[in-house]
Enzyme design. Structure first.
Site, mmCIF file in Angstrom:
data_model
loop_
_atom_site.group_PDB
_atom_site.id
_atom_site.type_symbol
_atom_site.label_atom_id
_atom_site.label_comp_id
_atom_site.label_asym_id
_atom_site.label_seq_id
_atom_site.Cartn_x
_atom_site.Cartn_y
_atom_site.Cartn_z
ATOM 1 N N ARG A 102 0.851 -1.186 0.000
ATOM 2 C CA ARG A 102 0.000 0.000 0.000
ATOM 3 C C ARG A 102 0.895 1.248 0.000
ATOM 4 N NH1 ARG A 102 -3.655 2.038 5.032
ATOM 5 N NH2 ARG A 102 -4.613 3.796 3.981
ATOM 6 N N HIS A 191 -7.440 7.306 1.766
ATOM 7 C CA HIS A 191 -8.316 6.161 2.099
ATOM 8 C C HIS A 191 -8.950 5.557 0.846
ATOM 9 C CE1 HIS A 191 -8.876 7.924 6.381
ATOM 10 N NE2 HIS A 191 -8.070 6.887 6.430
#
Ligand code: ADP
Length: 423
Positions: A102, A191
């Site tokens: 990520r 997010h």
């Protein structure tokens, strides 16, 4: 489209500013492009927390077994090395062929998942200044995983990518136009991996939702307005400091305040940045805790005020996005707070009745009890991750988000369904 793959093992690594999370997925047989990870199982997972402090902890989980300990880690390198050693036997046996990382910030450059080629790594390291708390540790994870698993494909997935569709009028700040190109000053949003997951989950299960507001409420918190499956606005901006009040971050404040505070407090820019990022939000107001669950155990005036401010600001954003979208078809709560706190959902929705948003108290409580015990091990429970809690005109859902599943899905899509840009 269906592809047959045999058995694949994917390791996902998710480095936060002071934590590392990981999962190992096993996918067997065929891959269906739409339902990619429905046939996958999570066989290992873990988290190392409080890296760089004296309160380090690790929690690892495999089929039915838990491993927990207190151990201090100097930095992310130490933590990831520890994680890999803990997994050593399994990693060697499982023949992991994909590692997915990520990355919080993809800047302008990375608007889709990529394979970590040498050229891409150089470009990625230039993004460190855009997300100094996150991207350097994301790169560290990539470096260490490449060393331990040299034959695996290393894939990077970006939190900013989901917001690439936000139109210019919502993306720009009203400051001199030239800064946009010269300094890349614009609203990137974050997010995005969680929002993609929720969006995919709902589009698989609830076909008639076109306009949607998702509240991702964890230690970091943001809201996203989604139209026809893409992000059209989100509350975080150039950095994850903008928008909602968070655990330790201030969110939206008068832009003059930093100048005034800098003078009054006689602090450096760095110290001020630290105050707004790490000493504000719930912690700043309550003066007790950044942790929402813990906040609910206090009854003093400051803690009650922190709770009220937190709720009020979420409600204001939802109202704003309802207007921006010209009405919505669904409202979603997710993240540690959004999934688990029935009180938060109840309080936020109290003032939204005029929009047709009403919560069923019993279903709302049951959803929290359910998610408090939710076990995301074993076969991925896509359909069991959604709880409907509304009784008004507009459906309201509490949804368990799973960024690791989304990361693994995106890696599989990139490697099996698209021609990789670089190797
Ligand atoms: P992160 O942004 O670090 O991934 P999480 O999504 O894990 O954060 O959310 C952490 C937050 O969720 C904390 O503030 C924690 O107190 C809150 N939380 C977890 N469980 C509950 C619960 N049962 N009730 C209220 N808040 C909870």
């Amino acid at each position: 489209m269906i592809k047959r793959t045999g058995q694949i093992h994917i390791l996902s690594i998710n480095c936060g500013s002071s934590s590392v999370k990981f999962s190992i997925f096993e996918i067997s047989g065929s891959l269906d492009k739409k339902n990619l990870l429905l046939n996958a199982g999570r066989i290992f997972s873990g988290i190392i927390e409080e890296i760089g402090t004296k309160f380090g902890e690790f929690h690892f989980k495999t089929k039915g077994k838990k491993d927990f300990g207190k151990l201090n880690f100097k930095d992310h390198s130490e933590a990831i090395n520890f994680m890999i050693h803990k997994l050593g036997f399994n990693i060697a046996n499982l023949n992991i062929s994909i590692v997915v990382h990520r990355f919080v910030h993809g800047g302008d450059e990375f608007r889709k998942p990529i394979i970590a080629s040498r050229e891409n790594i150089v470009k990625l390291s230039r993004l460190n200044e855009l997300a100094p708390l996150h991207n350097p540790s994301n790169l560290k994870g990539l470096e260490i995983a490449s060393r331990y698993l040299p034959h695996a494909k290393q894939v990077c997935v970006f939190d900013t990518a989901f917001h690439r569709t936000v139109p210019l009028y919502a993306r720009m700040y009203p400051i001199p136009r030239g800064y946009y190109n010269r300094y890349k000053v614009k609203r990137y949003g974050f997010h995005g991996i969680s929002y993609s997951y929720i969006n995919n989950l709902l589009s698989l299960n609830k076909k008639d939702i076109k306009k949607l507001i998702i509240c991702h409420l964890g230690n970091g918190a943001s809201i996203c307005a989604v139209k026809n499956g893409v992000s059209v606005d989100t509350s975080m901006g150039y950095t994850p400091l903008e928008g909602l009040m968070m655990g330790t971050r201030c969110g939206d404040i008068d832009p003059s305040l930093p100048f005034i505070l800098k003078e009054k407090l006689n602090v450096s820019c760095e110290e001020l940045y630290d105050i707004l990022n790490k000493k504000s939000g719930l912690l700043g107001i309550s003066q007790k805790t950044y942790d929402f669950k813990e906040l609910l155990t206090y009854s003093d005036e400051n803690s009650k005020l922190a709770f009220k401010m937190y709720i009020y600001r979420i409600t204001k954003f939802i109202g704003g996005y309802c207007a921006a979208l010209n009405g919505i078809d669904a409202l979603v709560f997710t993240g540690g707070i959004g999934e688990n706190s029935s009180l938060l959902r109840k309080e936020v929705c109290k003032n939204l009745a005029y929009l047709g948003i009403k919560i069923d108290d019993l279903k709302n409580k049951e959803a929290s009890e359910y998610f408090n015990k939710f076990d995301c091990h074993g076969k991925i429970k896509i359909r069991k991750s959604i709880k409907s809690i509304g009784i008004g005109k507009i459906p309201v859902f509490a949804v368990h988000t799973d960024e690791d599943v989304q990361m693994a899905s995106e890696a599989v899509k990139l490697l099996f369904y698209k021609k990789p840009a670089a190797t």
